[in-house]
Enzyme design. Structure first.
Site, PDB file in Angstrom:
ATOM      1  CE  LYS A  14      32.153  -5.070  31.320  1.00  0.00           C
ATOM      2  NZ  LYS A  14      32.781  -6.227  30.624  1.00  0.00           N
ATOM      3  CG  ASP A 139      35.809  -4.783  33.517  1.00  0.00           C
ATOM      4  OD1 ASP A 139      36.745  -4.691  32.762  1.00  0.00           O
ATOM      5  OD2 ASP A 139      35.256  -5.675  33.203  1.00  0.00           O
TER       6      ASP A 139
END
Length: 292
Positions: A14, A139
């Site tokens: 990401k 995350d």
């Protein structure tokens, strides 16, 4: 591909399209706001049932102990939570650089939870997997959530956000930065004014800053060198750092000569890694975590 005894998953990286540090909790955890964009730079995770009642890691990452290995920790966490007598062999093919601020380890942990939930026929709901994932890293729930998101809190407050899927130029200058060294730095700003998801969607170009970047450039000069490289290769592209670094990226104009850019990437400084990647709308494992 799913079979009775094995499963292979692609674990995407990401990018933080922006990262604002908006406060700090009493327990020391930092409060943030960010938009997380999935990209098609992926690790590949192979899970295989074994008769032995153990978590077996093959081809481990040099220098990473089982206690540090997020995929091993994720598998054991799930076994303990479900009180399972089950075994799995885990093989992880790493492509996402470690210490790059692109969430590779968190994505691998998320894929392990998602994959074993299917392989072991546990049928745990997404919320349970996210709560388990948060024990492994801030995350991890995002990757289990599986879509691009506006993220708040310490990473646990996740709202789906619709994003374009442009091409990005991503550079990792071969120097990882310990997240703790960024967040413990006295010069890190921790009082960024909060924004709303509607505010971002209305004017996304206004929000292209990373509050960790100034500290990272001081700790790791290679970050600035990578930013300068992108500025020279793609003038006007406004590159910035992702996460706590050290990877940097820029959104590419659709008219960018990507063939020329790929040639430039062949001449990166020794040890650097660079790719042209595309944004994703969903985690490639999304079909395993939702019927949508």
């Amino acid at each position: 591909m799913v079979s009775l005894d094995s499963l292979s998953l692609r674990s995407p990286a990401k990018l933080n399209l922006f990262l604002h540090i908006v406060g700090r909790r009493d327990d020391g955890y930092h409060l943030l706001q960010s938009v997380f964009q999935l990209i098609d730079w992926c690790d590949t995770l192979h899970l295989k049932r074994i008769p032995e009642k153990e978590v077996r890691r093959v081809n481990p990452i040099p220098g990473v102990t089982p206690e540090q290995d997020l995929v091993v920790r994720a598998a054991n966490l799930l076994k303990d939570f479900c009180k399972l007598e089950a075994g799995v062999e885990i093989d992880l093919q790493k492509e996402i650089p470690m210490g790059a601020g692109m969430g590779g380890g968190s994505s691998d942990a998320a894929s392990t939870l998602i994959g074993l939930n299917a392989l072991w026929n546990l049928n745990l709901p997404n919320e349970t997997l996210c709560n388990l994932g948060l024990k492994l890293g801030a995350d991890v729930p995002f990757f289990i959530f599986g879509k691009n998101a506006f993220v708040e809190g310490i990473g646990e407050k996740i709202q789906e956000i619709s994003l374009e899927t442009p091409l990005f130029l991503v550079i990792f200058p071969n120097q990882g930065i310990a997240t703790a060294s960024i967040f413990q730095d006295p010069e890190l700003t921790r009082d960024h004014a909060q924004i709303t998801i509607d505010g971002f969607l209305a004017s996304p170009l206004l929000f292209q800053s990373n509050d960790c970047q100034a500290v990272a450039m001081r700790i790791c000069p290679e970050v600035k060198q990578a930013l300068d490289w992108i500025n020279q290769a793609v003038p006007g592209s406004q590159p910035r750092m992702s996460g706590s670094g050290s990877s940097v990226f820029a959104v590419l104009d659709p008219k960018t000569d990507t063939a020329k850019l790929e040639n430039l990437l062949q001449n990166l400084p020794k040890g650097w890694v660079g790719r042209v990647v595309r944004g994703l709308n969903k985690n490639p494992a999304y079909n395993l975590i939702s019927s949508d």
